[in-house]
Write a protein that holds these residues in place. Structure first.
Motif, mmCIF file in Angstrom:
data_model
loop_
_atom_site.group_PDB
_atom_site.id
_atom_site.type_symbol
_atom_site.label_atom_id
_atom_site.label_comp_id
_atom_site.label_asym_id
_atom_site.label_seq_id
_atom_site.Cartn_x
_atom_site.Cartn_y
_atom_site.Cartn_z
ATOM 1 N N GLY A 122 0.808 -1.209 0.000
ATOM 2 C CA GLY A 122 0.000 0.000 0.000
ATOM 3 C C GLY A 122 0.842 1.260 0.000
ATOM 4 N N SER A 123 1.904 1.271 0.805
ATOM 5 C CA SER A 123 2.770 2.453 0.845
ATOM 6 C C SER A 123 3.503 2.656 -0.474
ATOM 7 C CB SER A 123 3.770 2.331 2.001
ATOM 8 O OG SER A 123 4.644 1.233 1.795
ATOM 9 N N SER A 124 3.936 1.547 -1.090
ATOM 10 C CA SER A 124 4.639 1.656 -2.378
ATOM 11 C C SER A 124 3.701 2.128 -3.481
ATOM 12 C CB SER A 124 5.256 0.308 -2.767
ATOM 13 O OG SER A 124 6.296 -0.047 -1.887
ATOM 14 N N LEU A 125 2.488 1.578 -3.532
ATOM 15 C CA LEU A 125 1.532 1.977 -4.564
ATOM 16 C C LEU A 125 1.112 3.436 -4.400
ATOM 17 C CD1 LEU A 125 -0.732 -1.193 -4.858
ATOM 18 C CD2 LEU A 125 0.922 -0.341 -6.517
ATOM 19 N N TYR A 126 1.030 3.895 -3.165
ATOM 20 C CA TYR A 126 0.694 5.298 -2.910
ATOM 21 C C TYR A 126 1.739 6.216 -3.541
ATOM 22 C CZ TYR A 126 0.566 9.666 -0.242
ATOM 23 O OH TYR A 126 0.554 10.987 0.131
ATOM 24 N N ARG A 127 3.024 5.934 -3.272
ATOM 25 C CA ARG A 127 4.090 6.759 -3.837
ATOM 26 C C ARG A 127 4.137 6.629 -5.356
ATOM 27 N NH1 ARG A 127 6.481 5.404 1.258
ATOM 28 N NH2 ARG A 127 7.053 3.323 0.528
ATOM 29 N N MET A 128 3.952 5.410 -5.858
ATOM 30 C CA MET A 128 4.021 5.185 -7.290
ATOM 31 C C MET A 128 2.928 5.936 -8.028
ATOM 32 S SD MET A 128 3.343 1.797 -9.548
ATOM 33 C CE MET A 128 1.683 2.385 -9.885
ATOM 34 N N LEU A 129 1.694 5.846 -7.533
ATOM 35 C CA LEU A 129 0.571 6.473 -8.226
ATOM 36 C C LEU A 129 0.649 7.991 -8.180
ATOM 37 C CD1 LEU A 129 -2.329 4.086 -7.166
ATOM 38 C CD2 LEU A 129 -1.172 4.218 -9.375
ATOM 39 N N LEU A 130 1.123 8.560 -7.064
ATOM 40 C CA LEU A 130 1.293 10.011 -6.999
ATOM 41 C C LEU A 130 2.336 10.483 -8.013
ATOM 42 C CD1 LEU A 130 1.202 11.096 -3.229
ATOM 43 C CD2 LEU A 130 -0.437 11.625 -5.031
ATOM 44 N N GLY A 131 3.482 9.810 -8.021
ATOM 45 C CA GLY A 131 4.522 10.183 -8.975
ATOM 46 C C GLY A 131 4.092 9.969 -10.406
ATOM 47 N N TYR A 132 3.402 8.862 -10.657
ATOM 48 C CA TYR A 132 2.935 8.550 -12.010
ATOM 49 C C TYR A 132 1.941 9.604 -12.496
ATOM 50 C CZ TYR A 132 0.604 5.928 -15.747
ATOM 51 O OH TYR A 132 0.055 5.533 -16.947
ATOM 52 N N ALA A 133 0.984 9.965 -11.658
ATOM 53 C CA ALA A 133 -0.009 10.967 -12.042
ATOM 54 C C ALA A 133 0.654 12.319 -12.322
ATOM 55 C CB ALA A 133 -1.060 11.108 -10.938
ATOM 56 N N ALA A 134 1.613 12.696 -11.478
ATOM 57 C CA ALA A 134 2.299 13.974 -11.687
ATOM 58 C C ALA A 134 3.107 13.955 -12.981
ATOM 59 C CB ALA A 134 3.204 14.269 -10.494
ATOM 60 N N GLY A 135 3.870 12.890 -13.200
ATOM 61 C CA GLY A 135 4.698 12.805 -14.397
ATOM 62 C C GLY A 135 3.880 12.791 -15.672
ATOM 63 N N VAL A 136 2.778 12.033 -15.686
ATOM 64 C CA VAL A 136 1.938 11.940 -16.877
ATOM 65 C C VAL A 136 1.253 13.273 -17.159
ATOM 66 C CG1 VAL A 136 -0.184 10.899 -17.778
ATOM 67 C CG2 VAL A 136 1.571 9.452 -16.756
ATOM 68 N N SER A 137 0.740 13.923 -16.121
ATOM 69 C CA SER A 137 0.035 15.197 -16.316
ATOM 70 C C SER A 137 0.953 16.252 -16.922
ATOM 71 C CB SER A 137 -0.522 15.692 -14.977
ATOM 72 O OG SER A 137 -1.403 14.750 -14.421
ATOM 73 N N VAL A 138 2.148 16.382 -16.355
ATOM 74 C CA VAL A 138 3.097 17.386 -16.871
ATOM 75 C C VAL A 138 3.542 17.014 -18.279
ATOM 76 C CG1 VAL A 138 5.355 18.441 -16.512
ATOM 77 C CG2 VAL A 138 3.866 18.006 -14.551
ATOM 78 N N LEU A 176 4.659 -8.750 -6.307
ATOM 79 C CA LEU A 176 5.032 -7.591 -7.111
ATOM 80 C C LEU A 176 4.755 -7.865 -8.591
ATOM 81 C CD1 LEU A 176 6.369 -4.786 -7.081
ATOM 82 C CD2 LEU A 176 8.570 -5.932 -7.343
ATOM 83 N N ALA A 177 5.092 -9.071 -9.053
ATOM 84 C CA ALA A 177 4.823 -9.434 -10.443
ATOM 85 C C ALA A 177 3.319 -9.437 -10.720
ATOM 86 C CB ALA A 177 5.420 -10.812 -10.748
ATOM 87 N N ALA A 178 2.543 -9.982 -9.784
ATOM 88 C CA ALA A 178 1.089 -10.006 -9.957
ATOM 89 C C ALA A 178 0.519 -8.589 -9.975
ATOM 90 C CB ALA A 178 0.445 -10.818 -8.832
ATOM 91 N N THR A 179 1.069 -7.703 -9.140
ATOM 92 C CA THR A 179 0.618 -6.309 -9.119
ATOM 93 C C THR A 179 0.894 -5.629 -10.454
ATOM 94 O OG1 THR A 179 1.038 -6.172 -6.732
ATOM 95 C CG2 THR A 179 0.853 -4.097 -7.944
ATOM 96 N N GLY A 180 2.087 -5.846 -10.996
ATOM 97 C CA GLY A 180 2.415 -5.279 -12.299
ATOM 98 C C GLY A 180 1.499 -5.790 -13.392
#
Length: 256
Positions: free
Chosen positions: A60-76, A228-232
């Protein structure tokens, strides 16, 4: 009749099951090592970690950081890609700097970012955003360049403003490219999140994998890697589903 795509997907799962069976047999009969546990032991560790809540908390903590960074990077990346593809002066101003930054490997920027942002979430989110930015930027620009000149000419003929042309013509026509870049960036975001947590982390799946390695808990380490593989895989299926729903017209034309 069973659809061909279902048969193709089933054959992929059969391949994975065969490899896991080979792993199980090798650990029981050919490789005698505590670092190569049977798949059954890994499954037990996975179930125990899920029941205890340890693995959900870590992921949960990893996905939180990943999704925030992903959303910011994609938007910009989408906003900047549209600007660079439609305004020459923006592209001329930013392209040299972006081409200078693009080849830098992610592990190489982590140490200086630690000095600037520390080892907390801000650094990890920035690294994820940085990794997700360039594939989407490049694909967005390629998508804008692929728009039919006739469509743009027709929009201008009807006296649409420049912003209206971008929103109503350029963006919809570029969506196949943008979503393809987002799919590539999603996998990169997950990888970079784990790498950042391994290099400078005190929580998250990357830190957990290293901790299990140092503790010689091989079953728990492999269990987290399997998860991790299943999550990906699930994230990839999710973005593919979004792509097929948003671009139903594009996929229908591609099959005709």
């Amino acid at each position: 009749m069973v659809p061909k795509k279902w048969l193709s997907r089933a054959s992929g799962f059969v391949m994975v099951a065969g490899l896991l069976l080979l792993w199980q047999l090798s650990s029981l009969y050919w490789v005698q090592s505590t670092n190569w546990p049977p798949v059954t032991e890994i499954a037990k560790a996975l179930v125990a970690g899920m029941r205890s809540g340890e693995l959900p908390e870590v992921f949960g903590s990893s996905l939180y950081r990943m999704l925030l960074g992903y959303a910011a990077g994609v938007s910009v990346a989408v906003a900047l890609g549209l600007c660079m593809a439609t305004m020459r002066w923006v592209r001329a101003s930013l392209e040299p700097m972006l081409e200078f930054l693009r080849p830098i490997p992610i592990p190489a920027i982590v140490p200086p970012l630690i000095l600037i942002l520390g080892i907390d979430d801000a650094m990890k989110i920035f690294v994820v955003a940085f990794s997700a930015f360039f594939p989407v930027l490049i694909n967005t620009m390629a998508g804008v360049r692929s728009v039919e000149p006739t469509a743009l000419a027709v929009a201008r003929t009807f006296k649409h403003s420049r912003i209206a042309v971008v929103l109503k013509v350029t963006v919809p026509a570029s969506l196949p490219y943008i979503l393809a870049g987002m799919r590539v960036s999603l996998a990169l975001a997950l990888i970079v999140t784990v790498v950042a947590e391994m290099i400078a982390g005190s929580a998250g799946i990357g830190y957990y994998i290293l901790t299990m390695q140092y503790a010689m808990r091989a079953s728990d380490m492999y269990a987290s890697i399997f998860l991790l593989a299943a999550t990906g895989y699930l994230l990839n299926r999710l973005i593919l589903s979004v792509e097929h729903n948003v671009l139903h017209w594009y996929h229908r034309n591609a099959t005709t």
